[in-house]
Write an enzyme that holds these catalytic residues in place. Structure first.
Site, short mmCIF file in Angstrom:
data_model
loop_
_atom_site.label_atom_id
_atom_site.label_comp_id
_atom_site.label_asym_id
_atom_site.label_seq_id
_atom_site.Cartn_x
_atom_site.Cartn_y
_atom_site.Cartn_z
N ASP A 30 0.85 -1.19 0.00
CA ASP A 30 0.00 0.00 0.00
C ASP A 30 0.89 1.24 0.00
O ASP A 30 1.91 1.30 0.69
CB ASP A 30 -0.91 0.00 1.23
CG ASP A 30 -2.05 0.99 1.09
OD1 ASP A 30 -3.22 0.56 0.96
OD2 ASP A 30 -1.80 2.22 1.09
N ILE A 31 0.49 2.26 -0.76
CA ILE A 31 1.28 3.47 -0.91
C ILE A 31 1.27 4.32 0.37
O ILE A 31 2.18 5.12 0.60
CB ILE A 31 0.79 4.29 -2.14
CG1 ILE A 31 1.86 5.19 -2.69
CG2 ILE A 31 -0.49 5.04 -1.83
CD1 ILE A 31 1.54 5.73 -4.07
N ASN A 87 -13.28 -2.87 2.41
CA ASN A 87 -14.30 -1.85 2.59
C ASN A 87 -15.28 -1.85 1.42
O ASN A 87 -14.87 -1.98 0.26
CB ASN A 87 -13.63 -0.47 2.71
CG ASN A 87 -12.71 -0.37 3.90
OD1 ASN A 87 -13.05 -0.80 5.00
ND2 ASN A 87 -11.51 0.17 3.70
N GLN A 94 -14.32 2.88 1.51
CA GLN A 94 -13.76 2.46 0.21
C GLN A 94 -13.45 3.69 -0.63
O GLN A 94 -14.33 4.54 -0.85
CB GLN A 94 -14.75 1.55 -0.55
CG GLN A 94 -14.14 0.97 -1.82
CD GLN A 94 -15.05 -0.02 -2.55
OE1 GLN A 94 -16.22 -0.19 -2.21
NE2 GLN A 94 -14.50 -0.68 -3.56
N SER A 95 -12.20 3.81 -1.07
CA SER A 95 -11.80 4.96 -1.89
C SER A 95 -11.39 4.55 -3.30
O SER A 95 -11.34 5.40 -4.19
CB SER A 95 -10.65 5.72 -1.21
OG SER A 95 -9.52 4.88 -1.07
N HIS A 100 -10.51 -4.95 -3.34
CA HIS A 100 -9.17 -5.20 -2.82
C HIS A 100 -9.26 -5.54 -1.35
O HIS A 100 -10.21 -5.14 -0.67
CB HIS A 100 -8.26 -3.99 -3.06
CG HIS A 100 -8.81 -2.71 -2.51
ND1 HIS A 100 -9.77 -1.98 -3.18
CD2 HIS A 100 -8.57 -2.06 -1.36
CE1 HIS A 100 -10.08 -0.91 -2.47
NE2 HIS A 100 -9.38 -0.93 -1.35
N HIS A 102 -7.08 -5.48 2.21
CA HIS A 102 -5.92 -5.00 2.95
C HIS A 102 -5.43 -6.13 3.85
O HIS A 102 -6.23 -6.73 4.58
CB HIS A 102 -6.30 -3.82 3.84
CG HIS A 102 -6.86 -2.62 3.12
ND1 HIS A 102 -6.11 -1.49 2.88
CD2 HIS A 102 -8.10 -2.38 2.61
CE1 HIS A 102 -6.87 -0.60 2.25
NE2 HIS A 102 -8.08 -1.10 2.07
P1 AMP Z 1 -9.80 1.66 0.34
O1 AMP Z 1 -9.83 2.98 1.07
O2 AMP Z 1 -10.22 0.49 1.15
O3 AMP Z 1 -10.51 1.76 -0.99
O4 AMP Z 1 -8.26 1.39 0.06
C1 AMP Z 1 -7.57 1.96 -1.00
C2 AMP Z 1 -6.12 1.82 -0.67
O5 AMP Z 1 -5.37 2.00 -1.85
C3 AMP Z 1 -5.60 2.86 0.33
O6 AMP Z 1 -5.06 2.21 1.46
C4 AMP Z 1 -4.55 3.63 -0.47
O7 AMP Z 1 -3.44 4.00 0.32
C5 AMP Z 1 -4.18 2.62 -1.52
N1 AMP Z 1 -3.65 3.17 -2.75
C6 AMP Z 1 -4.18 4.17 -3.51
N2 AMP Z 1 -3.42 4.39 -4.60
C7 AMP Z 1 -2.40 3.49 -4.55
C8 AMP Z 1 -1.28 3.21 -5.39
N3 AMP Z 1 -1.04 3.90 -6.52
N4 AMP Z 1 -0.42 2.23 -5.01
C9 AMP Z 1 -0.64 1.53 -3.87
N5 AMP Z 1 -1.68 1.74 -3.05
C10 AMP Z 1 -2.54 2.71 -3.37
#
Ligand code: AMP
Ligand code: ZN
Length: 114
Positions: A30-31, A87, A94-95, A100, A102
């Site tokens: 994760d970034i 999420n 969920q963003s 996915h 975690h």
């Molecule tokens: P969610 O909020 O459950 O949808 O998780 C999305 C996750 O994606 C978050 O933890 C972000 O930090 C991660 N994320 C977003 N963009 C990237 C990326 N380019 N590389 C790796 N992780 C990412």
């Protein structure tokens, strides 16, 4: 999906730190890590979240959980414990709207979750 960030990562159009890859699954760091180990297990198929799943996906999700456990064990977190989080919807955090999971480990986790 054309404009999906995780589809772009899966296609190699956006760089990522790969931990594991096969024909069904990509696992990356994760970034913005929220724990000493914070990986994302990305099914390669574009599925929005669990509301978008069909019986076609049943095997895939079992595979994701087995792989998460395998990676957690390999990384040394079998004894201390780890968390798998997924999420569904913006209201639940969920963003990115490509399903996915975690995988978090290496610190204590409270319950109920925030
Ligand atoms: P969610 O909020 O459950 O949808 O998780 C999305 C996750 O994606 C978050 O933890 C972000 O930090 C991660 N994320 C977003 N963009 C990237 C990326 N380019 N590389 C790796 N992780 C990412
Ligand atoms: Zn996608």
């Amino acid at each position: 999906m054309e404009n999906c960030i995780f589809c772009k990562i899966i296609r190699g159009e956006i760089p990522s730190k790969k931990v594991f890859e096969d024909e069904r699954l990509l696992v990356i760091e994760d970034i913005t890590p929220q724990a000493p180990l914070h990986l994302l297990l990305l099914p390669k198929m574009h599925i929005v979240n669990s509301l978008d799943m069909t019986d076609r996906d049943d095997d895939l999700i079992g595979y994701v959980f087995r792989k998460a456990g395998q990676i957690a064990r390999e990384k040394g977190y079998a004894e201390s414990g780890f968390r798998i989080v997924q999420n569904n919807g913006a209201g639940a955090g969920q963003s990115v709207f490509h399903i996915h999971f975690h995988l978090l480990a290496g610190r204590g986790f409270s319950w109920p979750p925030g």
